[in-house]
Design an enzyme around this catalytic site. Structure first.
Site, short mmCIF file in Angstrom:
data_model
loop_
_atom_site.label_atom_id
_atom_site.label_comp_id
_atom_site.label_asym_id
_atom_site.label_seq_id
_atom_site.Cartn_x
_atom_site.Cartn_y
_atom_site.Cartn_z
N GLY A 36 0.80 -1.21 0.00
CA GLY A 36 0.00 0.00 0.00
C GLY A 36 0.83 1.26 0.00
O GLY A 36 0.45 2.27 -0.60
N LYS A 138 20.44 -1.94 14.53
CA LYS A 138 21.72 -2.61 14.84
C LYS A 138 22.85 -1.98 14.06
O LYS A 138 23.94 -1.76 14.58
CB LYS A 138 21.61 -4.10 14.53
CG LYS A 138 22.93 -4.85 14.73
CD LYS A 138 22.78 -6.34 14.49
CE LYS A 138 24.13 -7.04 14.68
NZ LYS A 138 24.02 -8.51 14.58
N HIS A 277 -1.21 12.83 51.82
CA HIS A 277 -0.08 11.91 51.85
C HIS A 277 -0.52 10.45 51.81
O HIS A 277 -0.11 9.63 52.62
CB HIS A 277 0.80 12.18 53.06
CG HIS A 277 1.35 13.58 53.10
ND1 HIS A 277 2.14 14.09 52.10
CD2 HIS A 277 1.20 14.57 54.01
CE1 HIS A 277 2.46 15.34 52.39
NE2 HIS A 277 1.90 15.66 53.53
#
Length: 516
Positions: A36, A138, A277
């Site tokens: 495509g 790589k 807290h």
């Protein structure tokens, strides 16, 4: 790196690709492409060569095999500074590929469709794409790999100005490519683990997407970021919250807001939770939201200052007007009326968040993750609910109906308090909360001291059993009339005896709710 002469383009996300390809072609680069993408570029009038023209082999197996070929991977992986590599390319008629522009089949989008089948998911597992990305990443010493349309301009700019990209850019793009393939594989692994109902595989790989860089973590010297879980619908979680007003959320804001959301969802009737807290400093239920808020505020008007408030109902103008009177960091609700928003937005720094109602009947139990040095602890979320009929009355006196209602309310709250946890409650309001102490009677004393006179006639909930009778003694002296706790201590009889001595009703749940 020599000047780039050849690019391979194969993308599922075609954002900006025609413009980018045109720019590459203007640099006299040869472009090869697949399926495509190739058709799209040809339709745009860009000179492009189909992958089969390069490999001399047709796409087969409905496109499953097209790029897995030595003439592709050889051209990507060859080290340009190694004579033997270049000789082998020449012997086999392989040309180098200098730029690889690839992003992958839309696996995530596919599995997020509720109508997607297993076959749909499998067909959207990309094979050739990750292979090309890994090969190019790589060999980034010689190859530029591009996975993100946001990098197209940077790559073109360097190619047009100097004929090649810098090593710094190639290294940056290689890291993005490896992150991209790791993320992709983690999605696939997660999908199959979910399919097999296997939340604890031998190798656990999860993937998250950065939602926000944070100014700092718990303290200013700690760097931090907020990541959202990539897979699944999280519109009903804090990750799916919409911010309507106020400053950016901080690391501590997010932690506290999440704790508030988890607790407020324990209740069906109008509820307000105030968190400070990570612990609730006030919880109230009412016939309407205003009443619930007033109870939560009255529970601890000191600690709620600078706290985070969550509701399970739409915030109306009356409630908003009361909330505006004090300094709050966040108000979290399913929605706000227009009048309420108008009132609250006058405080420009007040963060207003909306979160969709929790979905009913969700499949599976979410996992809770906790990092430790060198590893990760993973457990199911504590979603255990209490059924009154499963509780065991262990004292001579059973709780009255009113006491039962208060006990069940306190039990829902204590589940969300840091251990050791004690909660005193009265009239569907917390009057004392003792959290995080090293011994249980210490938490009880803190809760009682906070409650003061309100402890008389209150009920007490404990997240774990009493190891000895001292907590019951302290409760009796404070005027507590009923206690709910898991039971299970080898000295339970001492606590039961003490409760009977003071006419306190006590029930065992058989459920522990430690929270660390």
């Amino acid at each position: 790196m020599a000047n780039a002469k050849r690019a391979l383009i194969s993308v599922s996300d075609k954002t900006g690709i025609v413009d980018f390809a045109q720019k590459l072609a203007s640099l006299n680069m040869e472009i090869i492409s697949t399926g495509g993408t190739c058709r799209l570029l040809k339709e745009a009038g860009i000179p492009v060569k189909n992958i089969s023209e390069v490999t001399g082999f047709p796409e087969i197996l409905d496109g499953r095999v097209k790029t897995l070929h030595p003439k592709i991977h050889g051209g990507i992986l060859a080290k340009r500074d190694t004579a033997s590599h270049l000789e082998q390319l020449k012997e086999n008629g392989i040309g180098t590929i200098d730029v690889v522009i690839v992003n992958l089949y839309p696996f995530q989008k596919t599995i997020e469709n509720p109508d997607a089948t297993l076959e749909d998911a499998i067909e959207n597992i990309d094979i050739g794409g990750p292979s090309m990305l890994r090969s190019a990443a790589k060999n980034h010493q010689d190859v530029t790999v591009v996975t993100d349309p946001q990098d197209y301009d940077r790559v073109y700019r360097e190619l047009s100005q100097q004929g090649s990209t810098s090593l710094e850019t190639r290294r940056y793009l290689a890291a993005k490519a490896f992150n991209h393939t790791a993320y992709y594989d983690a999605l696939i692994a997660g999908y199959f683990n979910q399919l097999l109902d296997n939340p604890f595989p031998d190798q656990l790989t999860m993937t998250f997407t950065k939602a926000q860089s944070l100014r700092y973590g718990e303290n200013p010297h700690q760097k931090a970021a907020f990541y959202k879980k990539t897979f699944g619908n999280h519109s009903h979680t804090l990750a799916g919250a919409k911010q309507l007003n106020g400053k950016e959320l901080s690391y501590n804001n997010l932690n506290d807001a999440n704790a508030a959301l988890e607790l407020v969802r324990e209740f069906d009737q109008p509820a307000v939770v105030a968190i400070k807290h990570m612990n609730p400093c006030g919880v109230g239920l009412g016939s309407n939201l205003l009443e619930a808020y007033q109870k939560a505020y009255e529970a601890d008007p000191v600690s709620i200052f600078g706290g985070i408030v969550a509701t399970n109902q739409t915030v109306d103008a009356q409630t908003a007007a009361e909330m505006k009177k004090i300094f709050l960091e966040i108000i979290l609700a399913p929605a706000f009326t227009e009048e309420a928003l108008e009132i609250l937005k006058t405080k420009k720094n007040l963060r207003l968040l909306t979160v969709e109602e929790a979905a009913k009947g969700q499949a599976g139990i979410p996992l809770k993750l906790q990092s430790i040095g060198g590893g990760l602890l993973v457990q199911e979320e504590d979603l255990k609910s209490l059924v009154k009929d499963e509780c065991k009355v262990v004292t001579d006196r059973a709780p009255s109906e009113e006491e039962w209602e208060q006990l069940l309310f306190a039990w829902k709250v204590v589940k969300h308090v840091k251990s050791n946890a004690i909660v005193l409650a009265k009239d569907f309001r917390t009057v004392g909360v003792g959290a995080g102490q090293m011994n249980r009677v210490g938490s009880a004393k803190i809760a009682i001291e906070q409650a003061q006179e309100a402890s008389k006639g209150s009920v007490l909930a404990s997240d774990a059993f009493f190891p000895m009778r001292d907590t019951v003694q302290a409760a009796a002296e404070a005027g507590v009339t009923a206690i709910i706790q898991p039971g299970g201590s080898i000295r339970d009889e001492e606590s039961i005896e003490e409760a009977n001595r003071h006419g306190i009703a006590m029930v065992f749940t058989g459920i522990r709710h430690f929270k660390h």
